[in-house]
Structures are given as C-alpha cells and as structure tokens.
Design an enzyme around this catalytic site. Structure first.
Site, PDB file in Angstrom:
ATOM      1  N   HIS B 237       0.865  -1.183   0.000  1.00  0.00           N
ATOM      2  CA  HIS B 237       0.000   0.000   0.000  1.00  0.00           C
ATOM      3  C   HIS B 237       0.900   1.231   0.000  1.00  0.00           C
ATOM      4  O   HIS B 237       1.862   1.284   0.761  1.00  0.00           O
ATOM      5  CB  HIS B 237      -0.883  -0.018   1.253  1.00  0.00           C
ATOM      6  CG  HIS B 237      -2.008   0.967   1.231  1.00  0.00           C
ATOM      7  ND1 HIS B 237      -1.801   2.321   1.329  1.00  0.00           N
ATOM      8  CD2 HIS B 237      -3.345   0.801   1.117  1.00  0.00           C
ATOM      9  CE1 HIS B 237      -2.972   2.937   1.289  1.00  0.00           C
ATOM     10  NE2 HIS B 237      -3.931   2.036   1.165  1.00  0.00           N
ATOM     11  N   ARG B 257      -6.655  10.504   0.043  1.00  0.00           N
ATOM     12  CA  ARG B 257      -6.522  10.991  -1.338  1.00  0.00           C
ATOM     13  C   ARG B 257      -7.886  11.134  -1.996  1.00  0.00           C
ATOM     14  O   ARG B 257      -8.100  12.043  -2.793  1.00  0.00           O
ATOM     15  CB  ARG B 257      -5.598  10.058  -2.124  1.00  0.00           C
ATOM     16  CG  ARG B 257      -4.127  10.252  -1.745  1.00  0.00           C
ATOM     17  CD  ARG B 257      -3.231   9.171  -2.310  1.00  0.00           C
ATOM     18  NE  ARG B 257      -3.319   7.935  -1.529  1.00  0.00           N
ATOM     19  CZ  ARG B 257      -3.249   6.707  -2.037  1.00  0.00           C
ATOM     20  NH1 ARG B 257      -3.102   6.539  -3.327  1.00  0.00           N
ATOM     21  NH2 ARG B 257      -3.324   5.659  -1.246  1.00  0.00           N
TER      22      ARG B 257
END
Lengths: 251, 604
Positions: B237, B257
């Site tokens: 990740h 994000r």
C-alpha cells in the site's frame, strides 16, 4: 537509547505479582511496543492480547499506572519514565494469565440484547432513506471498538460485581445504538429496566472518561436511554393500558 | 505431555472470522447446516476492522453512470487482466446487493443528501463507488456481521488456531487446532471447510497487518494438497506511516486521497503528475485544477493522479525517495491540510470525513493533519494470491475445501483496487458459505486418520522438548527482514536467489526453536507454530516471483521493468509434490465469454 523500567503483572488465575523488566525506549514508542520488546527478548511466554496496534480493534486493554488504557495508544512520552511503569490486566474480569483476562462474559451479555429489526424498506428496490443528521448520533455509538475499558472501570461491575443484573456501559451504548437507530422497530425499554439493570448506573461518568474512542457514553447514550425508560415506565397512559391488560410495569 | 483431544463436529467449519468468514458462516447457517466458526482472536477483532476507506459497489447513488460493467472493467484493468474474470463479473454484479443487505442488518453508512448510501472516490475506480462510514468502514462491517451472526446459531470458537487440515479419500475431513487459553488440542470433524484466514503480511517487516496474518490458511491448504495461485502478487500500500519508528507500516487510508489529499516530494512538487501510465491517461487529470474539480464531484473532470492504482503510486513514491526527494524519514508528504485553500471549514470537514486518521496522527505522531502534511511510505498490505478456487463456488482443488476473501486468489489478479476487498469478503464469503453447505449436505461425515492427527499434535508440541532451542521471535524477525529486503517492492533475480537460500537456513532454524513456560496462553509457542506457515507462504512468494520475469501490478522486477505479453495469459500456481516439496506450474486463463470481452473492449 535510554532504558525504562516496567513492572508487569505475571501469574495465573488471579495469583501473581509484578515482575520488573528494563527495556530500551526510542522516540514515539507506545506501551505495547515495550511489552513486545520484552516478550521477544526476555519473556517469550508473556501473555498479552493485541491485534491492530492502531487503536481500532480494542484488544490490548490493560491498566497502565492504574489507569485503564489501550496499550497501543499510550505513548511512553506521556508517562513518567523516571519511575517504573506498571502494567496489569483489567481487574474487573476473571484473570487468566499475565495481562490476559477472561472477557467472555461480555460476549454472552451481547447475545441477550434483542437484535436489530428494521422497518419495511422505504423504496420499492428494498432500500431505505435516512438523513445524515438522523444517523450522526448512532454513528457515534457505533465507533465502539469493544475494548471493554468502560466495563472495567464501571464501579457497578468492578466493585459491586453485579454482572448478572447489569449489562454495563458497553451494552447500554449498544442498546442505545439500537433504540435510536432510525430503522429499528423494537422497543427494548422494558428489558433495559428489568433484565439489563439500567437503573444501577448512577452517572459517575467514569466510562466516558476512559473511552479511547471518545464516545460520550453517559451524556449521549445512557442518560437519554434512562429518560426513555422512565418516560415509558411512568407514562400514565402506558400505566392505564397496563392496568387494563394486567401488565403494569412496576416502579 | 498430554495430547488429549476434544472433538467437535460441524457440517461446515469456517476458519477465520473477519468479513469473509463471518459472511460465510451466516450463509451456511441460513442453509440449515451446523456451523462452527473458528477465530484466531476474539470475535470482532479480525483485520477487517482496519479497513478504512469503504466497500466498492456500483450502487450508482452518487454518479448514475456507474454500473456493474464499469466496476467489472475497472477491476480487470487494475488487476492487469490476470484476474479470474468470472469472479470479477460475479463480484461487480453482486456487490450492490451485499452492501444493501448490510444495511438491512443494521449498518449505518454515510448518507447522500437524498438519504441514500453515500459513495466516495477511490484509486482505480472510475466513479465514486465506495460506500463508507467516515474512515472506519471495516469496523462497521465486521460489527454488523458479528451482531447479526451471533443470533444465527453459529458455534463460535474464540482464540482458537488451526495448525493443520486432514483429508480422507480425496476430500477434506477435518482440522486440528489448539485453544490459546489452555493450549489444549481440538479436533474438528467437518464435511466442508471454508478457509477465510486473511493474508500474509507478517512475512514482511513493514506491514499494516497484525500478528494474526501469518498465512495459516494458505499454508495448511497447501500442505493438505490444495493449489495456490498468484503468490508473487503482494500489495504494498503506498501510504503507511513512516514516523515514529514504532508505528512504521500502520495504514493511512486511501480515503485521504479520495477526499482531496495530494502527494508531494521534498521540493513541494506533486510528482504523481510526472508519470501517468498509458492505459490510464484517458481517465486521469493532467492538472491540479481538474483534479480538484473531480474531488468536488464535477462529472466532467478526470480523477487526480494520486488516485491511480496502488502498485503504481507505491512505485512512484519509492522513486522519489530513491532519487533523494523524499521526506526526512524516508517517505513523501501526503497533504490533506491544503484543501483549506479551497473550502471553508476545511479542518472540520477533515475531522468529519477522516476521524480515525486525525486521531491516529494526533495520538501516535503528534501531528495535526488539518494543518500539517503527513509523512507516508509503502507498507505491506494485502495478498492478491492465495488458494486457487472455482469462481462460482469458491471450492479449491481439494474437494470440500473452500476459500474466500484475502486467503483466496483470483478476483484481484496482479493488483487489487482499494475498496474491492470489503466487497470481495461479502460476495465470496456468501458464496463460499452457500456452496460449502451444499457440499456438506451432499456428503457423509468423515473422520481424520487417528495416526495423522497424533502426528500433527506431536509436531505441534515438539518445541516444548527443546527448552534451550532458539528463540522463535528471533527466527521470525530474521524471516521478516529477509522478505522485506530481498522480496519486497523492488525485486531482482540475484536477491531472490539469495532469499531462496536464506529461507532454507531459516527452515532449519525453525525446526530447532524452543519454547519456555507451559501451554497456557503462551505467545512464544504460538509464534513457533506460526513459523511453519510464514516459511511456506514465503517460499511460495519467492518461487512465483522468480518465475515471473516481467513487471506487472504488485510485482515489480528491477531486472525486467516492463510488462511482457509472454506472461499475460496464465497464472503461476504452486502445489505440493508427492515428496512434500513445492512445485511451480502454470494455469492458462480461460478465454473470456464473448459478451464480457465486448464490455472490456467498449470500456477501454
């Protein structure tokens, strides 16, 4: 790296004592890191529960310097390392080994609370409509990570051992989440008063103070729930109907 | 030392009680068979609670252009077309119903203004698709399944760890486990078994996974004769915490994000704009202004490059760090605080949409994310590979053995999209439960061979006979360092060859670890037993990664940096040879049904 000293409760089934361990500490460490270091290097069989190490699973509850806390969210730099740090298991539950307690009572209690039962769907496609402001409060209750620190600190359980009569703050929050759920149709007020012992809570707010998720347990969950229960129990119309049906709720 | 056994009989035994295991158990119980559910920890603590961003389902509540077809093609594109396309199809079609079902069981998702389930943006998803509850969606999901599941007559075995599986006459017969509390063995006899044990993150040093994720399910299935697939595809990740050292690896949700967070290097540059892969150019914004409009929900805007797939974002971060443009602690900056330039009450908005992240940074790193950028870097997060299963039934190559969720392979191909894991758990957990129950009804009970059971218990107790043997934690730490350094995000032939040799040495050391203390709740013993599984999955990862001489999805080879057509039409599989050794093979990907191939073509 500086060393810090930890006094960790070791022993089985209620017997035991603090054993002292010294371990190096570095920037940002939490109590659980120190426990892991001690476990890996000095005491392989040191029993401790943990999972996510990020304050999300509620496994590593313990009493640190006497305060009920999550070990993974307690930074060493907020403790006085000039003195030994004590780490001991939650004291309100039967001791199993070292830092591990038998918390199975909690799981049994939850099963006794009647489950979520929704109204019929609002739309033909089987879905519901709810406004964000209507779910906000219940979402607060559903932040609970079931660490059981509130159960540990509650004097009704800790000092008076009323585990058979009182479900404790965790499950009052659970019940509040169900009772205030916009879709739920059941009425749990009667059993909250009788079987679940909501009356035992005298609002000392210890549970709220230790909640690592900052759920305002007493003000937002228990007090409104108590009001609902009392309104119901002493509602003259309910009482009248009860008299006629022979099911009057007692005081 | 006693090897006495308690025996328990279930029609269906589900091993693992995260989202997939719980959903499987609920479905099997609904089918009317007796169900046992084994959890390695307490109920409700599995790693599903760590899932933050949301569950992907084409509900089309926020953007009505979304449909299962778009979700299907997004999943294949993200997986670089190595996915089991049948699973990708079923997943995209069934995920909306599985999410709505959670609502019927009490889950409370965030809402749209018209009162429906709200959906957010996420990497690799063309439209806002993730149903969520702030950034604690996984907790909501596991609690909903748990609270529903405890009323379905399922026998829950908490803090019980499975050590091996048994077969009889070519099908599954049972499992041997120990309970943590007393250290006593429990033999489960079952007509069907569902493996839902999650991933393998503990094979690496920097990981978002907890101690439980030691590849138990993949390993016991392998040793029982089931085939594993795609083991080279480990997801790193892109955004884990990097500082302070003790929190290194803890996940920072992609939701940051999704809500407008941007990635910057030490020069303040949004470096994600510098490298947009060709197959995503058409749907990716090429300037910050368009990216922000996308975050606000402008349907004509394309998504910001921070929302490219995880494999790509992780590699871009590695590149910035390698080239000297990283943050002080070896990461890059993830900045959500900047949105205050764009909206009033930004701090309040951030705390509302990302409460766990706010809390996590404040408490663990003394950083207020509403004012200060976070330092982030890649962390081992998810295993795309696992037990090879039939797309419809989730049955493995071993009759009666099923797998679902992270422990199974196929849905995600070479790279998983964020949000596709929670939906995977629901869709395939349910299917595994349904078909395991069906299998159990169609077969009579079988009993594991007593000799094999005895042998397995003796093997599990062996470390107690070596009180002066090596410390199991030392072997575990060395294994994690080896995998991190030699088989991590960037892989090279000669390093992986060294890893193969290193694993052989670690195997010899693992065979000699010792345990002190007694059998009651003894983590030293548990760590010793986990080593076998960690070594098995590590060996499978290296063997597959060596063979894939190209770069694709989560698998990046420095010595073969490009994708190669020669590796696009099959999956690598590993299975146990008759002598117990690991054997690598290939399984061709069957041609896609015409109507699905047409959809893929249309959506290109």
């Amino acid at each position: 790296m500086a060393n810090a000293t930890f006094q960790i409760w070791r022993g089985e089934q209620g017997t035991g004592s603090f054993i002292e361990y010294a371990t190096p500490v570095s920037e940002g460490m939490v109590v659980l890191d120190a426990i892991h270091d001690i476990q890996a290097a000095q005491a392989n069989d040191l029993a401790v529960r943990w999972n996510c190490k990020a304050g999300k699973c509620g496994s590593c509850s313990a009493e640190i310097n006497g305060q009920p806390r999550l070990m993974c969210m307690t930074r060493l730099n907020e403790l006085d390392l000039a003195k030994p740090v004590t780490v001991e298991p939650m004291r309100s539950f039967p001791h199993h080994r070292d830092l591990v307690t038998d918390v199975s009572w909690n799981f049994r209690v939850k099963k006794k609370i009647r489950k979520f039962t929704p109204r019929r769907p609002d739309a033909p496609d089987g879905t519901w409509r709810m406004q964000q402001e209507d779910v906000d409060r219940v979402q607060e209750f559903r932040k609970c990570i079931e660490c059981f620190l509130c159960q540990d600190v509650c004097h009704v359980l800790r000092d008076h051992h009323l585990h058979e009569e009182f479900i404790g703050p965790r499950y009052l929050v659970h019940a509040a989440a169900l009772e205030m759920h916009p879709l739920d149709t059941l009425d749990r007020r009667e059993e909250l008063r009788k079987a679940h012992g909501i009356g035992y809570c005298n609002i000392t707010k210890c549970c709220t103070m230790v909640c690592p998720e900052h759920i305002t347990i007493t003000d937002n969950a228990i007090i409104p729930l108590k009001e609902r229960v009392m309104d119901h129990a002493f509602d003259p119309i309910v009482k009248l109907v009860g008299l006629i049906k022979g099911t009057t709720p007692g005081p | 030392m006693t090897t006495e056994l308690e025996t328990r009989d279930h029609d269906v035994l589900v091993i693992g009680a995260g989202g997939a295991g719980l959903r499987a158990a609920i479905e099997a119980a609904a089918a009317g068979v007796s169900v046992g559910l084994v959890c390695k920890s307490l109920l409700g603590k599995a790693h599903t609670v760590m899932a933050e961003g949301g569950v992907a389902a084409a509900l089309a509540n926020v953007d009505d252009r979304d449909s299962w077809k778009v979700h299907f093609t997004d999943t294949l594109r993200g997986g670089q077309y190595l996915n089991n396309w049948r699973m990708a199809e079923l997943h995209a079609k069934e995920a909306p119903d599985r999410v709505r079902e959670l609502e019927a069981w009490g889950a409370l998702f965030d809402r749209t203004p018209d009162g429906r389930i709200l959906q957010r943006n996420f990497g690799g998803h063309r439209y806002p698709r993730l149903a969520h509850v702030g950034d604690r969606t996984g907790l909501e999901m596991i609690r909903t399944l748990q609270d529903h599941g405890i009323h379905q007559g399922i026998d829950v075995h908490m803090e019980v760890t499975v050590v091996s599986l048994f077969t009889r006459e070519g099908r599954i017969a049972g499992a041997l486990a120990y309970d943590r509390e007393r250290g006593r063995f429990r033999l489960f006899r079952a007509k069907a078994i569902v493996i839902a044990t999650g991933g393998v993150g503990r094979a690496f040093k920097i990981t978002s996974n907890s101690w439980e994720y030691s590849g138990d399910g993949q390993s016991v299935a392998f040793h029982a004769g089931a085939v594993l697939q795609d083991m080279e595809f480990v997801q790193f990740h892109p955004t884990g915490m990097v500082w302070p050292p003790s929190v290194r690896g803890i996940l920072v949700t992609e939701g940051v994000r999704g809500e407008g967070g941007v990635l910057k290097n030490s020069e303040g540059r949004r470096f994600m704009f510098d490298d947009i892969p060709d197959n995503y150019k058409a749907q990716t914004a090429d300037n910050p202004e368009e990216g922000w409009r996308y975050v606000l929900g402008d349907k004509n805007a394309r998504r910001p490059p921070e929302l490219l797939t995880r494999d790509h974002v992780a590699r871009c971060i590695m590149r910035e760090v390698r080239d000297g443009r990283g943050s002080p602690h070896g990461g890059v900056y993830l900045d959500i605080a900047w949105i205050k330039e764009k909206m009033p009450k930004a701090a309040e908005h951030i705390r509302k949409k990302l409460p766990s992240m706010y809390h996590q940074f404040k408490q663990l790193a003394d950083i207020d994310i509403t004012t200060t950028p976070m330092e982030v870097g890649p962390t081992t997060h998810y295993m795309m590979g696992g037990i090879r299963v039939d797309g419809d039934t989730q049955m493995s190559s071993l009759p009666g053995l099923f797998a679902a969720g992270e422990a199974a392979a196929g849905l995600h191909g070479a790279n998983r999209l964020g949000g596709n894991s929670l939906s995977d758990l629901l869709v395939f957990g349910r299917r595994a439960g349904e078909f395991a129950a069906q299998f159990a009804r169609a077969h009579s009970a079988s009993t594991p061979d007593a000799g094999e059971v005895k042998e397995a218990t003796q093997e599990a107790l062996a470390p107690f006979a070596r009180p002066t043997g090596e410390n199991p934690y030392a072997v575990q730490h060395d294994l994690q360092s080896l995998m991190q350094d030699l088989v991590g995000i960037v892989r090279r032939q000669e390093e992986m060859v060294r890893a193969v040799e290193g694993l052989q040495k670690l195997k010899a050391r693992a065979a000699n670890v010792g345990v002190t203390g007694n059998r009651e709740y003894n983590p030293g013993w548990h760590t010793a037993l986990d080593l076998k599984h960690l070594l098995t999955v590590s060996e499978a990862i290296v063997a597959s990664a060596l063979a894939r001489r190209e770069s694709r999805g989560g698998h990046f080879r420095d010595d073969f940096p490009d994708k190669s057509a020669a590796f696009s039409s099959f999956n690598f599989v590993v299975k146990r040879a008759p002598d117990g050794a690991m054997e690598l093979g290939k399984e061709p990907i069957p041609p896609m049904r015409d109507e699905l191939a047409k959809i893929v073509e249309e959506m290109k």
